[in-house]
Design a protein around this motif. Structure first.
Motif, mmCIF file in Angstrom:
data_model
loop_
_atom_site.group_PDB
_atom_site.id
_atom_site.type_symbol
_atom_site.label_atom_id
_atom_site.label_comp_id
_atom_site.label_asym_id
_atom_site.label_seq_id
_atom_site.Cartn_x
_atom_site.Cartn_y
_atom_site.Cartn_z
ATOM 1 N N TRP A 40 12.811 -14.918 30.460
ATOM 2 C CA TRP A 40 11.390 -15.067 30.164
ATOM 3 C C TRP A 40 11.210 -15.638 28.763
ATOM 4 C CZ3 TRP A 40 8.524 -14.640 34.260
ATOM 5 C CH2 TRP A 40 8.859 -13.742 35.279
ATOM 6 N N VAL A 41 10.245 -16.552 28.643
ATOM 7 C CA VAL A 41 9.935 -17.181 27.362
ATOM 8 C C VAL A 41 8.429 -17.212 27.189
ATOM 9 C CG1 VAL A 41 10.003 -19.323 26.033
ATOM 10 C CG2 VAL A 41 11.999 -18.606 27.314
ATOM 11 N N TYR A 42 8.002 -16.876 25.951
ATOM 12 C CA TYR A 42 6.574 -17.025 25.624
ATOM 13 C C TYR A 42 6.435 -18.235 24.713
ATOM 14 C CZ TYR A 42 2.052 -16.359 23.432
ATOM 15 O OH TYR A 42 0.765 -16.561 22.970
ATOM 16 N N ARG A 51 6.219 -23.478 19.923
ATOM 17 C CA ARG A 51 7.429 -22.706 19.652
ATOM 18 C C ARG A 51 7.637 -21.702 20.770
ATOM 19 N NH1 ARG A 51 7.800 -20.729 13.607
ATOM 20 N NH2 ARG A 51 10.016 -21.064 14.079
ATOM 21 N N ASP A 52 8.895 -21.382 21.038
ATOM 22 C CA ASP A 52 9.245 -20.446 22.102
ATOM 23 C C ASP A 52 9.830 -19.165 21.530
ATOM 24 O OD1 ASP A 52 8.432 -22.190 24.017
ATOM 25 O OD2 ASP A 52 10.449 -22.888 24.557
ATOM 26 N N VAL A 53 9.453 -18.050 22.161
ATOM 27 C CA VAL A 53 10.023 -16.757 21.804
ATOM 28 C C VAL A 53 10.631 -16.152 23.061
ATOM 29 C CG1 VAL A 53 9.623 -14.434 20.893
ATOM 30 C CG2 VAL A 53 8.271 -16.361 20.046
ATOM 31 N N GLY A 54 11.907 -15.825 23.010
ATOM 32 C CA GLY A 54 12.536 -15.198 24.163
ATOM 33 C C GLY A 54 12.051 -13.763 24.336
ATOM 34 N N LEU A 55 11.762 -13.403 25.597
ATOM 35 C CA LEU A 55 11.279 -12.053 25.879
ATOM 36 C C LEU A 55 12.318 -11.180 26.567
ATOM 37 C CD1 LEU A 55 7.699 -12.911 27.219
ATOM 38 C CD2 LEU A 55 8.405 -12.403 24.874
ATOM 39 N N GLY A 56 13.341 -11.816 27.130
ATOM 40 C CA GLY A 56 14.367 -11.038 27.807
ATOM 41 C C GLY A 56 14.804 -11.688 29.101
#
Length: 400
Positions: A40-42, A51-56
């Protein structure tokens, strides 16, 4: 205007989606790699940049559900709206966690542990076992009771003063060496990342502002016999048959240090050239030193060589004489002088009774040249001049 996606994915779609990026809406995306791995990426926009933040993970034993991923994305969306950069915040949190872990680790590293490691790492480069033992003994006697079990990161000026002040005037030489050794250990700790800031044991600009310099303290000196009484003393020495007496006379007429004489071996002596070569490892300056042997010095050695021992002046048991052997002999002869003081007697005689140049006399004593420019230009050891000087000194000492 295209319709905004909202909850576009289903649990089944998450499991069956093909490789690529799949939007759920609100910035939440499912990433599927060619290997089948899913995460999952936000995605968010901040200051005009995506920009992308990994969520898991979205698959496997650590997978988080679609509902959980949506909750995480929703929470991040609110933070972005308030001006927070989730990536910067994550990096900051990671850095703080790392710093906390390092602090906890460093808190367990004591001064004693750093000192032991420093001694073990460097003792092979020190000149002799006595020097190594002095490091350990002085730290154990004076430093460890105060700071031995303290985290090395916490040691500060009050600790250093607690160690030094009780002995600074009573034992100035010892106190000065301890301060230097503590400074070295704390520098080593800083180099390894165990502490920060200035070294509280530093002399210049720090301890020097609190404690008086050693030059202003009452200091003990090596008591020297007046040079004009040395011949009579040497004559008294020759009346004794003890090995210590031979060693002391040899030390006097060669102007050598106690340790250099007592640990001298036959492999260092060239009888044909009348030269004794002391290896660098046993010299205070750490440089090989050639000593010209006068006829009297050779005569002394010829009386001890037939013993067939490794040392020039062996003890009864076959090893080297004790470092106290010559000192105890002086006491028995009731002379108020030290063995080292005979070097001063030689220097006074050379200055007052001969015309030899200053540098010749200093090199006879194996003194380090303080002037770096002078040292750089002086390549030789003035051996021939020193041979004449030492022969004259030996002759002087033999005057009845």
């Amino acid at each position: 205007m295209p319709k905004k996606l909202s909850n576009a994915l289903t649990s089944l779609a998450v499991k069956s989606a093909k490789p690529g990026r799949h939007a759920d809406g609100g910035g939440l995306h499912l990433l599927v790699k060619e290997t089948g791995a899913r995460s999952w990426v936000y995605r968010f926009m901040l200051k005009g940049k995506a920009r992308d933040v990994g969520l898991g993970a979205a698959s496997g034993p650590e997978a988080i559900s679609l509902a959980t991923a949506r909750d995480k994305a929703s929470a991040l969306r609110l933070r972005v709206k308030s001006g927070v950069d989730p990536l910067a915040e994550r990096d900051q949190n990671a850095a703080e966690a790392l710093a906390a872990a390092q602090t906890a680790k460093i808190a367990g590293i004591t001064f004693r542990a750093v000192a032991d490691a420093h001694i073990a790492a460097n003792e092979g480069s020190w000149r002799n076992a006595k020097h190594r033992q002095q490091w350990s003994n002085t730290l154990a006697t004076y430093a460890y009771p105060v700071v031995g079990e303290l985290p090395v990161a916490e040691i500060d000026t009050p600790h250093i003063l607690q160690i030094l002040e009780p002995i600074w005037k009573a034992k100035p030489e010892t106190a000065s060496r301890i301060r230097g050794r503590i400074e070295t250990i704390l520098d080593a700790a800083k180099a390894r990342g165990y502490r920060n800031g200035e070294n509280p044991a530093r002399w210049r600009g720090h301890i020097a502002q609190i404690l008086p310099a050693r030059s202003r303290l009452t200091r003990g000196h090596h008591k020297a016999m007046p040079y004009d009484t040395v011949p009579a003393f040497v004559s008294a020495l020759r009346a004794r048959s003890a090995m210590a007496a031979s060693a002391l006379e040899f030390a006097i007429i060669t102007a050598a240090r106690t340790g250099e004489v007592l640990h001298a071996k036959w492999s260092e002596v060239d009888f044909d050239k009348a030269v004794w070569t002391i290896p660098a490892a046993r010299m205070k300056a750490g440089k090989e030193h050639r000593v010209p042997l006068s006829p009297r010095a050779i005569e002394i050695l010829e009386t001890t060589k037939p013993l067939g021992k490794e040392w020039l002046f062996p003890a009864d048991g076959g090893g080297a004489l004790s470092t106290m052997a010559m000192t105890m002999l002086l006491r028995r002869m009731e002379r108020d002088a030290t063995v080292h003081g005979f070097r001063s007697a030689f220097r006074d005689w050379a200055a007052e009774c001969t015309g030899y140049a200053h540098e010749v006399c200093e090199m006879a004593l194996a003194h380090v040249i303080a002037n770096k420019a002078e040292a750089a230009y002086r390549r030789g050891d003035m051996f021939d001049k020193r041979r004449r000087l030492m022969a004259d000194w030996a002759t002087y000492c033999s005057i009845p």
